[in-house]
Design a protein around this motif. Structure first.
Motif, PDB file in Angstrom:
ATOM      1  N   LYS A 123     -21.892   5.766 -15.903  1.00  0.00           N
ATOM      2  CA  LYS A 123     -20.644   5.150 -15.435  1.00  0.00           C
ATOM      3  C   LYS A 123     -20.539   3.735 -15.983  1.00  0.00           C
ATOM      4  CE  LYS A 123     -19.527   8.453 -12.362  1.00  0.00           C
ATOM      5  NZ  LYS A 123     -18.260   9.190 -12.308  1.00  0.00           N
ATOM      6  N   THR A 124     -19.367   3.145 -15.844  1.00  0.00           N
ATOM      7  CA  THR A 124     -19.175   1.742 -16.190  1.00  0.00           C
ATOM      8  C   THR A 124     -18.025   1.186 -15.355  1.00  0.00           C
ATOM      9  OG1 THR A 124     -19.069   0.176 -18.043  1.00  0.00           O
ATOM     10  CG2 THR A 124     -17.507   2.025 -18.080  1.00  0.00           C
ATOM     11  N   HIS A 163     -14.399  -0.552 -15.403  1.00  0.00           N
ATOM     12  CA  HIS A 163     -13.211  -0.893 -16.187  1.00  0.00           C
ATOM     13  C   HIS A 163     -12.802  -2.298 -15.750  1.00  0.00           C
ATOM     14  CE1 HIS A 163      -8.721  -0.747 -16.919  1.00  0.00           C
ATOM     15  NE2 HIS A 163      -9.234  -0.474 -18.120  1.00  0.00           N
ATOM     16  N   GLU A 222     -12.343  -0.850 -11.474  1.00  0.00           N
ATOM     17  CA  GLU A 222     -12.631   0.519 -11.053  1.00  0.00           C
ATOM     18  C   GLU A 222     -13.866   1.052 -11.754  1.00  0.00           C
ATOM     19  OE1 GLU A 222     -10.219   4.812 -10.779  1.00  0.00           O
ATOM     20  OE2 GLU A 222      -9.363   3.107 -11.865  1.00  0.00           O
ATOM     21  N   LYS A 223     -14.695   1.797 -11.012  1.00  0.00           N
ATOM     22  CA  LYS A 223     -15.864   2.455 -11.599  1.00  0.00           C
ATOM     23  C   LYS A 223     -15.447   3.809 -12.149  1.00  0.00           C
ATOM     24  CE  LYS A 223     -19.243   3.970  -8.961  1.00  0.00           C
ATOM     25  NZ  LYS A 223     -20.446   3.983  -8.096  1.00  0.00           N
ATOM     26  N   LEU A 224     -15.650   3.999 -13.457  1.00  0.00           N
ATOM     27  CA  LEU A 224     -15.227   5.223 -14.135  1.00  0.00           C
ATOM     28  C   LEU A 224     -16.365   5.754 -14.993  1.00  0.00           C
ATOM     29  CD1 LEU A 224     -11.755   3.970 -15.475  1.00  0.00           C
ATOM     30  CD2 LEU A 224     -12.122   5.404 -13.459  1.00  0.00           C
ATOM     31  N   ASP A 258     -13.842   7.931 -19.637  1.00  0.00           N
ATOM     32  CA  ASP A 258     -12.550   7.628 -19.016  1.00  0.00           C
ATOM     33  C   ASP A 258     -12.210   6.154 -19.148  1.00  0.00           C
ATOM     34  OD1 ASP A 258     -12.164  10.257 -18.312  1.00  0.00           O
ATOM     35  OD2 ASP A 258     -12.976  10.031 -16.291  1.00  0.00           O
ATOM     36  N   ALA A 259     -13.207   5.288 -19.003  1.00  0.00           N
ATOM     37  CA  ALA A 259     -12.952   3.855 -19.161  1.00  0.00           C
ATOM     38  C   ALA A 259     -12.535   3.539 -20.592  1.00  0.00           C
ATOM     39  CB  ALA A 259     -14.200   3.057 -18.788  1.00  0.00           C
ATOM     40  N   GLN A 294      -9.037   4.535 -21.198  1.00  0.00           N
ATOM     41  CA  GLN A 294      -8.090   3.630 -20.546  1.00  0.00           C
ATOM     42  C   GLN A 294      -7.905   2.367 -21.383  1.00  0.00           C
ATOM     43  OE1 GLN A 294      -6.310   4.305 -17.552  1.00  0.00           O
ATOM     44  NE2 GLN A 294      -5.185   2.602 -18.491  1.00  0.00           N
ATOM     45  N   TYR A 295      -9.009   1.835 -21.899  1.00  0.00           N
ATOM     46  CA  TYR A 295      -8.907   0.675 -22.787  1.00  0.00           C
ATOM     47  C   TYR A 295      -8.051   1.005 -24.011  1.00  0.00           C
ATOM     48  CZ  TYR A 295     -12.599  -1.975 -20.343  1.00  0.00           C
ATOM     49  OH  TYR A 295     -13.337  -2.674 -19.423  1.00  0.00           O
TER      50      TYR A 295
END
Length: 1070
Positions: A915-916, A918, A923-925, A929-930, A933-934
């Motif tokens: 996970k990381t 964002h 938000e933890k994604l 997914d992060a 989103q970027y």
């Protein structure tokens, strides 16, 4: 008309060797004058000096060599017309401007290029007529006042470059060293062929060169066309003693390329995709074809689904084909569609053992030209072949693809560590003990990016298989190669493994004649090394390595104390932080209706696996002797321990059966499960659900003991937090003991059938016992019988039907093979550097992030983005297969990048997992997914890391994945060699913190936005230059950009190595 202000000076000199009768150099000085629009050399602001070299051969063909760091050669037919001759000389200068993309030529050459843009190019055999400069073409180049260098200006007009290169860029047709081609006589008359003789150069420096460097030298001489390889490159290698410390760059062209299927599938996918790109750009797609032999061994797909069964091999093979039929069919298509490619079917063995026993030539005889075998492979353990005196090392898939297509590899001329061996191994000490000792010594010494060359009287009796074991683990000790020159031991092995007497005679004759053979009966000329190490083999003691890294060696006698220390220590490479009151916890569970118990340190996986050891008859038969002694005493292995034996070739089965010892291994549960890489690469299969639940629900630190070369956390199995590398005999011993929490000297490993305690010494064979079994059981006929039918003996492979097409028909619904986006919207114009401004930190790491953490590997977790994708495409969970098997699908692999369950990301404040954060939303994604989103928001990303970023296997997806996630740069304390190169190959900027600095000392939290102030033109970037980086909160620091060579800069400018190759192939063939 000749410019009256230009002066010329002609120098004549003679070549010292080769077919060229005379060298003439013409030096042209351009005038210093104010540029005006009507000036034919518009923009000429400074006096410039150019040297055009023409070589007059005996046949009067003239070769012109314009100035270029890559020495691009242009062959122009001689014309008797002085005017035409002058114009051709002028165009040679223009060629230097247009193609010398590495040299930093000043702005006056921009004018020459502007003039050439408007020149009328007639056919090659005609003259070149000039025409007045046209304003449209001139606008394609920057104004002469621009601070951008000429290189940038030239790159901005690819049309001009393409037109010129298509007409004039052809390589010199003769090798500059043909004069030293020497016949090699056969002992009984006739000749084996001809070879480029190093002694014929009569240069005393060659006698002092390490043998490994002599192989680089021979390759440079043989390929010296003054185009891809120049005489200057040859001189750099000859002068290795002085040039290596300067980190000079040389080209290297390996004799062949080696692939396994995990890395081979994406390589063939890329080749198929490159054919499509060539086709779309209007060029001949069949130009994408291997130009050197390519051997691909399918060995990474078999999993230990079925173990402890007489039918395990067949059952696992059926499952392997069910999961991988599409991949295998694709590879079979590739073997038919591409010339010069051999595919070894599944079930044949492990790639490096097959290479050692069968594929290695040692010396090539190609059309009557003899030369040393050399190989690069898409698996980091390609180095195993160094034990046979073949120079080989691992590279990324993208580098291997370029080598297949005839591109020279650009490499820094390495330093060479001389490792002297003396003495002889003591009784009971194995090759595995030796290699773990060597690995620890070399890691401490520091050999990253270097060759290690072994020598000394200890080599006399060191078996070839032991040498191969040491060479295999070069990646673990960090060296590019662990090289053993050919001697009588190597020749004996060649005969043992079924090579013909004539072939062995040719190999010995060539190597002796070219000063590449070690004769222990003669006094050797002292060779020079960059640094020195020494090991007395008598000092090596039994050991294992772990629990999380291969270079963390533990002497066997200290194992119990070390294990206790690991339980006590904080979480790290040598710690699990188990509270003292929980360390003796015993968990009760039920296994197949019977009561069972498990505690910290208990073994749940015991695997004889990996080419590191399965290629070595002494340790394999040693393990079988341990099994026999144990069975004779009535010892058993606990039934919930997953035991397995995966030989590296069918030869192992033959000598285990001939010795009569396989049945004892079977009795302890070590049935043969398949022929390929299994537990060592994470293909260990599931452990029993009852065991898995007992481990996971009670936070038990369970152990795996394997005869592999890698034991990084999360690699072997998700439920084995402690993973120890050990010799095959020790694997059996630990399986019998059932725990790593044992002192073999003091504690019994079991109870015999008559109730007596059995100790380690009771089951351990002597070296003499092992040698006797090896002598009687390992025979040349076994090798010949195994490899005579290696490509046809698998009926399931033979039944695969593939279309006979040169272009691959992509199936949009496939979840295994997918058309990647690398060449989407590609044009002939290089995109140039990508500005990195206000980028977010996608991930922040500490030290030793491996390719196992980065690249998708092992099983696909049911809750991962990759699993979600597969379910959406109709794949059931039972058919997920492994990430490695789906490397041909970029959609799966992008989602699996940084999906390792043991990933430690500082942004998560101690939480472990894929996970990381964002940053904009908090938000933890999932990492995927992060990243998406970027990308959707138009933001670039970077990665912060510590030391040894990218260590481990040479996985190109560890670079492809981050690129697909939108990562533009990685800022680390240091990089593993292959991974750094792979990042460059995919267009990602590798940056190193300055010494003594890292994200911690600089106070970087990872929540900043980073701007990397790299020049906007690749022309203004220098290898290894300093680059300032600033953040949105006012911090600034300086990093070193790790483009290590000029060629790597070209790759980056083109957006990666593959677009670079495509553009070059199209330009060269139009």
């Amino acid at each position: 008309m000749r410019n009256p202000n230009c002066s010329k000076k002609k120098i004549k000199r003679f070549t010292p060797h080769g077919p060229l009768a005379r060298i003439e150099q013409t030096i042209t000085y351009l005038p210093l004058e104010k540029p005006t629009p009507k000036n034919t050399l518009e923009g000429c602001a400074l006096t410039q000096r150019f040297t055009t070299t023409r070589l007059l051969s005996p046949s009067n063909k003239i070769f012109y060599f314009p100035p270029s760091p890559l020495s691009l050669a242009y062959s122009l037919p001689f014309s008797a017309s002085p005017a035409a001759h002058h114009r051709k000389k002028k165009m040679t200068l223009f060629a230097a401007a247009l193609t010398g993309t590495r040299s930093r030529i000043s702005a006056s050459l921009s004018a020459a290029a502007s003039y050439s843009a408007c020149a009328s190019l007639s056919p090659l055999t005609s003259s070149i007529s000039g025409s007045p400069p046209c304003s449209t073409a001139a606008r394609n180049f920057h104004d002469w006042r621009s601070p951008l260098s000429h290189r940038a200006a030239i790159r901005s007009s690819t049309v001009v470059a393409d037109r010129f290169e298509r007409r004039f860029a052809t390589a010199a047709s003769r090798n500059s060293y043909e004069g030293i081609l020497t016949p090699l006589a056969k002992p009984g008359g006739g000749e084996f062929g001809k070879y480029y003789s190093l002694p014929a150069l009569d240069d005393p420096r060659i006698d002092r060169l390490p043998f490994s460097v002599r192989i680089l030298l021979e390759s440079a001489i043989r390929n010296c066309d003054e185009f891809q390889v120049t005489g200057k490159d040859v001189e750099k290698i000859i002068d290795w003693e002085n040039s290596a410390p300067k980190q000079v760059e040389i080209p290297f062209k390996p004799a062949r390329v080696l692939l396994q299927d995990f890395t081979g599938v994406p390589a063939v996918v890329d080749l198929a995709c490159m054919r499509d790109a060539m086709n779309k750009l209007g060029s001949d797609s069949n130009k994408i074809n291997p130009l050197v032999p390519v051997d691909l061994v399918i060995d990474h797909s078999v999993q230990v689904d079925v173990a402890r069964s007489e039918n395990a091999v067949q059952e696992n093979m059926v499952l392997e084909f069910q999961r991988n039929k599409e991949r295998f069919a694709f590879l079979k298509w590739g073997s038919n569609a591409f010339r010069n490619m051999l595919v070894v079917p599944p079930g044949s063995g492990i790639v490096h053992q097959v290479n050692l026993e069968y594929l290695a030539r040692v010396v090539f005889n190609n059309g009557g030209i003899l030369y040393p075998d050399s190989v690069v492979g898409t698996d980091s353990h390609t180095t195993m072949i160094d034990g046979l005196g073949v120079a080989g090392w691992g590279v990324g898939g993208i580098e291997a693809e370029a080598a297949m297509l005839g591109q020279p590899m650009s490499m820094v001329l390495p330093g060479v560590v001389g490792f002297k061996l003396s003495g002889k191994l003591r009784n009971g000490v194995t090759a595995t003990d030796l290699v773990l000792t060597v690995t620890q010594m070399l890691r401490k010494h520091g050999v990253v990016g270097k060759f290690v060359e072994f020598y000394g009287e200890g080599m006399r009796e060191l078996p070839l298989a032991d040498r191969a074991t040491i060479a295999n683990m070069s990646p673990e000790y960090g060296a590019t190669m662990g090289f053993f020159p050919v001697d009588h031991v190597a020749l004996q092995y060649l005969k043992l493994s079924g090579r013909s007497d004539e072939t062995v005679a040719m190999i010995e004759s060539y190597l002796r004649a070219n000063k590449m053979f070690v004769d222990h009966s003669q006094a050797e000329v002292e060779r020079v090394y960059s640094s020195y190490l020494e090991l007395n083999l008598e000092e090596v003691e039994p050991c294992i390595a772990g629990p999380k890294r291969p270079h963390d060696r533990v002497p066997l006698k200290e194992m119990k104390a070390d294990w206790q220390s690991c339980l006590d220590s904080k979480v790290g490479f040598k710690g699990f932080a188990i509270p003292h009151e929980s360390q003796k916890k015993v968990v009760d569970f039920t296994f197949k209706g019977e009561p069972a118990q498990i505690k910290h340190g208990d073994v749940v996986i015991a695997a004889i696996t990996s080419c590191t050891n399965t290629s070595n008859p002494s340790v394999m038969l040693g393990a079988a002797l341990v099994a026999k002694k144990a069975c004779d005493l009535g010892l058993e292995v606990k039934p919930w321990i997953k035991t397995s034996l995966a030989p590296g070739s069918g030869v192992v089965t033959k000598y285990l059966e001939k010795s009569g010892l396989q049945r004892y291994l079977n009795q302890l549960g070590f049935h043969i499960v398949g022929y390929g890489c299994t537990t060592c690469i994470g293909n260990s299969g599931d452990i029993d659900e009852a065991v898995a639940s007992a481990v996971s629900q009670n936070d038990i630190v369970a152990a795996a003991v394997l005869s592999g070369n890698r034991n990084f956390e999360g690699r072997v199995h998700p439920y084995t937090r402690a993973n120890y590398l050990a010799s095959p005999p020790l694997v059996v011993a630990y399986a019998l003991a059932g725990t790593v929490d044992i002192d073999f000297d003091k504690e019994p490993i079991g109870t015999s059938k008559d109730g007596k305690k059995v100790y380690f010494k009771d089951i351990w064979p002597t070296s003499e016992e092992i040698a006797n079994v090896v002598q009687s059981s390992v025979l040349p006929d076994m090798f010949k019988a195994t490899y005579e039918t290696i490509t046809t003996e698998n009926p399931m492979w033979n039944q695969l039907q593939v279309p006979p097409t040169s272009l691959y028909t992509w199936d949009a619904s496939s979840t295994y093979i997918h058309d990647p986006p690398y060449f989407k919207n590609m044009t002939m114009s290089p995109p140039g550097p990508h500005p990195v401004k206000d980028a977010y930190c996608l991930l922040s790491f500490g030290d030793s992030i491996t390719t196992d953490h980065i690249s998708p590997a092992g099983s696909i977790h049911k809750d991962s983005p990759a699993a979600k994708y597969l379910v959406e495409h109709g794949v059931e969970r039972k058919d997920f297969n492994s990430y490695g098997s789906r490397r041909g699908n970029d959609e799966v692999m992008a989602r699996g990048t940084f999906a390792n369950i043991r990933l430690v990301n500082k942004l998560l404040k101690g939480e472990v997992g894929p996970k990381t954060i964002h940053i904009p939303s908090g938000e933890k994604l999932s990492v995927f997914d992060a990243a998406m989103q970027y990308r959707a928001d138009g933001h670039d990303t970077v990665i912060l890391a510590g030391a040894e970023y990218g260590s481990g296997s040479s996985r190109d997806w560890a670079a492809k994945g981050p690129m697909l996630l939108g990562v533009k740069a990685v800022i680390a304390k240091s990089f593993e060699r292959i991974h750094r190169s792979n990042l460059v190959g995919m267009g990602i900027i590798p940056l190193c913190f300055k010494s003594g600095e890292d994200s911690e000392t600089l106070g970087l939290t990872g929540h900043e936005r980073f701007t990397i102030h790299l020049p906007i033109s690749a022309a203004d970037i220098k290898p290894g230059q300093d680059v300032p980086i600033t953040t949105d909160n006012g911090k600034s620091f300086t990093c070193t950009v790790r483009f290590d060579t000029e060629v790597e800069l070209a790759y980056y400018n083109h957006g990666g190595i593959l677009p670079f190759v495509i553009r070059n192939l199209i330009s060269a063939n139009q």
